[in-house]
Design an enzyme around this catalytic site. Structure first.
Site, PDB file in Angstrom:
ATOM      1  N   SER A 110      67.825 130.849  86.550  1.00  0.00           N
ATOM      2  CA  SER A 110      69.293 131.394  87.069  1.00  0.00           C
ATOM      3  C   SER A 110      69.028 132.612  87.944  1.00  0.00           C
ATOM      4  O   SER A 110      68.522 132.546  89.031  1.00  0.00           O
ATOM      5  CB  SER A 110      70.124 131.638  85.614  1.00  0.00           C
ATOM      6  OG  SER A 110      71.463 131.626  86.248  1.00  0.00           O
ATOM      7  N   GLU A 208      69.216 123.871  91.978  1.00  0.00           N
ATOM      8  CA  GLU A 208      70.347 123.784  90.747  1.00  0.00           C
ATOM      9  C   GLU A 208      71.384 124.834  90.706  1.00  0.00           C
ATOM     10  O   GLU A 208      70.981 125.953  91.485  1.00  0.00           O
ATOM     11  CB  GLU A 208      69.524 123.863  89.334  1.00  0.00           C
ATOM     12  CG  GLU A 208      68.816 124.922  89.107  1.00  0.00           C
ATOM     13  CD  GLU A 208      69.775 126.008  88.322  1.00  0.00           C
ATOM     14  OE1 GLU A 208      70.879 125.521  87.582  1.00  0.00           O
ATOM     15  OE2 GLU A 208      69.697 127.225  88.669  1.00  0.00           O
ATOM     16  N   HIS A 278      70.998 124.591  84.343  1.00  0.00           N
ATOM     17  CA  HIS A 278      71.923 124.895  83.139  1.00  0.00           C
ATOM     18  C   HIS A 278      72.277 123.639  82.322  1.00  0.00           C
ATOM     19  O   HIS A 278      73.556 123.607  82.523  1.00  0.00           O
ATOM     20  CB  HIS A 278      73.179 125.911  83.743  1.00  0.00           C
ATOM     21  CG  HIS A 278      72.761 127.010  84.475  1.00  0.00           C
ATOM     22  ND1 HIS A 278      72.022 127.045  85.784  1.00  0.00           N
ATOM     23  CD2 HIS A 278      72.983 128.337  84.149  1.00  0.00           C
ATOM     24  CE1 HIS A 278      71.924 128.295  86.050  1.00  0.00           C
ATOM     25  NE2 HIS A 278      72.305 129.117  85.025  1.00  0.00           N
TER      26      HIS A 278
END
Length: 307
Positions: A110, A208, A278
């Site tokens: 992330s 992502e 995620h």
């Protein structure tokens, strides 16, 4: 070739840091039992429990934790408590030479993407994109496959992702080989034009994200396209795009249409549907390790990330 960090052994001490936002401390506490299961001890960074607005303490404290964990010879690896926002605020002050001289396991995803990119560029070390302690491990949804992914830290192992894990779809055919790089698309896009711009030359690019509508993904991919990053890449691993449905606009392109537009016509292998990001399960991967993406047989093979 990137430097592969030394593998973990039972009894090793893991450093836990919060490089970005304040982690959920209850979930962080819950996650510690998993480290016990792995036979690992742990040492918390000084700023893990700090709160400075949306940051886990000020930039200097978070940077100091990162440096201290790499410099401390007793720490065998570093696992991030969580992401959020803030790692890019101090990347220009990181001592990348320190990391190059003391290579060790560094694990997160992330917002941690900005740190992965910096370390891959300037420390020349393999880093790991995988589930974090408070964000993932400490939740009741933490899956068996996600648990198993940590075993790659204890033994050099080749990773194989096939449709046995999740349905995969070819966006563009072919086979590509190269180092795996990338991460969170928002962070990759925000790095363009900085010293921490992702190097995609002859590499397999993983993307992502979470909570980004198709028009936002469109803008970020267009930024990578205009910066030459898509043309330079050897292939594309499209991870999980959680909560990517249109909200602001009733009429929208779908996420699939956006991905097809940017990645479908490049003549490079691109495959979507990977449980990387995620999501649960979350398939953890080493950045900087050699990989082969086969868009014909729908498989991804990655060489070991540790020595």
């Amino acid at each position: 070739m990137k430097i592969r960090p030394k593998r973990l052994q039972k009894g090793d001490i893991i450093g836990i840091i919060a490089p970005s936002s304040p982690p959920n401390l209850k979930q962080l506490n819950n996650s510690l039992a998993f480290l016990d299961e792995l036979g690992l001890s742990y040492q918390m960074g000084k700023s893990v429990e700090n709160v400075y607005g949306y940051l886990a303490g000020n930039d200097e404290d978070r940077l100091e934790d990162l440096h201290e964990m790499f410099a401390n010879p007793d720490i065998a690896g570093i696992i991030c408590a969580g992401g959020g926002y803030g790692s890019a605020r101090y990347t220009d002050k990181i001592d990348f030479q320190l990391m190059n001289e003391h290579p060790k396991i560094f694990w997160g995803y992330s917002d941690i993407t900005f740190l992965h990119t910096g370390m891959n560029l300037y420390s020349n070390i393999v880093t790991f994109h995988g589930p974090m302690l408070a964000s993932d491990v400490g939740k009741s949804t933490f899956s068996d496959l996600s648990r198993k992914m940590f075993q790659q830290l204890f033994e050099p192992m080749e990773l194989h992702y096939t449709e046995a894990i999740s349905p995969l779809t070819s966006v563009s055919g072919g086979v590509a080989r190269g180092e795996l790089t990338g991460g969170n698309l928002s962070l990759l896009a925000s790095g363009i034009g900085t010293k921490y711009e992702v190097d995609t030359r002859d590499k397999i690019l993983l993307i992502e994200d979470i909570g980004e509508e198709p028009y936002r993904v469109d803008g970020m991919l267009n930024q990578l396209r205009q910066a030459g990053k898509l043309d330079e890449a050897a292939g594309f691993v499209i991870g999980d795009f959680n909560d990517a449905e249109p909200k602001k606009r009733k009429v929208s392109l779908s996420l699939d249409e956006v991905l097809d537009h940017y990645l479908g016509g490049l003549g490079k292998p691109a495959v979507k549907g990977f449980n990387i990001g995620h999501c649960e399960p979350h398939f953890a991967v080493p950045f900087g390790a050699e990989a082969q993406l086969d868009a014909e047989n729908l498989s991804l093979i990655i060489l070991p990330g540790v020595e």
